[in-house]
Design an enzyme around this catalytic site. Structure first.
Site: not given
Length: 483
Positions: A126, A205
């Site tokens: 995120g 990520s």
């Protein structure tokens, strides 16, 4: 007679709902917790177990505090607690319970009598700005009965990554949350049937960047023994803030807050309500940086998460060498495809503003010269346009994810790590959209994670993709269980 039958029917209905859902009660250091069998698999899920306490008020940027304890059994069913964030950054809609004290873990346990199962701890992504533990479900993986899984919340955005180097805002609070979670796993996972000596940390990520940074932190010694960074590395430009003070001032300015000195800057953040701190979208930096990301800490006499730049630590070789499953997708740069129609013109006007933040230059003239060489490498003599959008995708694949991963692996091998499994994930099927202005498909950012972890309704996926998910899950399970 009718009323008696009706009463018996109602009683039977509630007994069916409350009594026929199998449960499991486990006693951890803090007290007993009860989880329930998931309707999606032969797995018991314990949601919302506090693993630490997030400080609040003017202390909200401090490291995590010890978790609460209890005597009555905790019904571990709350799966909607999230840390303060701007959910509008990715258009998430749901019945979330956003609160500052948000440090909870979710534990997924197979219905088996086997003990000492390997454990995977998943760190959500995120961009370090949003996300929550239960966003990614491992139930299909746990249904193999080979592993126990844990996911969890950690502080994100300003709460987790504001770094001023002071007693009240030392920096890396969210990363210290992650360390606290791993320590909690060491102390408690055996009660769920997991082996604390067989822990793999995984994430994609910002989650991939996180586990890659956890690998280098002195604070994590002995807390895990395998690492799976997906589409994120500790040497990526978004993984470490270059100038945390400048970032803090920039956000204050964008919020139209006037601060005259450093004390005023600190006081603003300490007293600002979290709703205010998440008004600004900090996820669209052209230089591929992240405003609130991990930082190199100033020594204030407390435990630090990161005391030097990852490149320096990797070059020194003074860190544990873990087995690693390391890789990216073939079109990570699709992460920036939504910006294409605006950014293509700006790239033609001044490509230098799109160079990664962590590149250093003697002066602006040198920077412009390098920018033109890089632009020519990707686009030749042509302007950035719809005709070469694939080169645009390739550029952002490289500068955001590819170069960092390649640099990291090179430095690790030079330091003696011969246990790295490197991959590129490129699978697509007909459900994947074409790259705009082309008839070509590619695997987007974190597509390998979507292949491993659960989809909402996997029966609706193509047979080809279901087969690919089976292959990926077997690969990941092999690594988690054997290295």
């Amino acid at each position: 007679m009718f009323r008696r039958d009706w009463f018996l029917y109602i009683c039977g209905y509630f007994m069916l709902v409350t009594c026929q859902t199998p449960s499991k009660t486990v006693t951890i250091d803090q007290g007993p917790v009860k989880g329930y069998r998931s309707p999606k698999g032969d797995v018991f899920v314990f949601y919302g177990i506090p693993y630490a306490t997030a400080p609040t008020g003017t202390q909200k940027f401090r490291p995590p505090l010890p978790p609460p304890s209890w005597t009555d059994t905790l019904e571990a069913v709350e799966n909607n607690i999230i840390c303060p964030q701007n959910l509008g950054l990715r258009n998430v809609i749901g019945d979330f319970k956003m609160q500052e004290d948000c440090l909870i873990a979710n534990v997924y346990v197979p219905d088996t009598e086997e003990r000492n199962l390997p454990v995977v701890v998943y760190v959500h992504g995120g961009a370090y700005q949003f996300g929550y533990g239960a966003d990614v479900s491992p139930i299909n993986m746990v249904n193999s009965k080979k592993i126990v899984a844990v996911n969890f919340n950690y502080r994100v955005g300003a709460h987790g990554l504001l770094c001023l180097g002071t007693k009240n805002v030392p920096g890396n609070a969210g990363m210290k949350d992650q360390v606290a979670l791993l320590r909690w796993v060491q102390n408690n996972i055996a009660q769920f049937g997991g082996n604390p000596n067989e822990v793999t940390i995984s994430g994609c990520s910002a989650g991939g960047s996180s586990v890659d940074l956890l690998m280098l932190s002195k604070a994590t010694k002995g807390l895990f023994n395998r690492v799976v960074p997906e589409s994120g590395s500790n040497t990526a430009s978004f993984s470490v803030q270059v100038d945390p003070i400048a970032n803090a001032k920039m956000i204050a300015n964008e919020l139209n807050v006037s601060v005259d000195d450093f004390d005023g800057l600190e006081n603003f953040y300490k007293t600002a309500p979290y709703e205010m701190l998440y008004k600004i979208n900090v996820g669209e930096q052209k230089d591929t940086s992240t405003v609130f990301a991990p930082c190199i800490e100033r020594d204030i006499g407390e435990e630090m998460f990161l005391d030097d730049h990852p490149v320096n630590i990797l070059k020194s070789g003074e860190y544990p060498k873990y087995p690693m499953l390391y890789g990216i997708t073939d079109m990570e740069g699709l992460y920036r495809v939504n910006n294409f129609d605006t950014w293509k013109d700006e790239m033609n006007e001044n490509f230098a503003v799109f160079l990664p933040e962590d590149l250093q230059f003697e002066n602006e003239e040198v920077k412009q010269e390098v920018a033109q060489k890089i632009k020519q490498f990707y686009f030749g003599e042509e302007p950035v346009s719809e005709a070469n959008i694939l080169q645009y995708v390739q550029y952002f694949t490289d500068v955001m994810f590819g170069v960092g991963a390649a640099k990291n692996v090179e430095l690790q091998v030079e330091a003696g790590n011969n246990q790295i499994y490197l991959y590129e994930y490129a699978f697509v099927d007909d459900s994947v959209d074409y790259v705009p202005y082309t008839n070509i498909r590619g695997a987007r950012h974190c597509s390998q994670g979507r292949a491993v972890w659960d989809a909402n309704d996997e029966s609706k996926l193509s047979e080809e993709f279901r087969n690919m998910k089976s292959v990926m899950r077997e690969l990941w399970l092999n690594f988690i269980t054997t290295g």
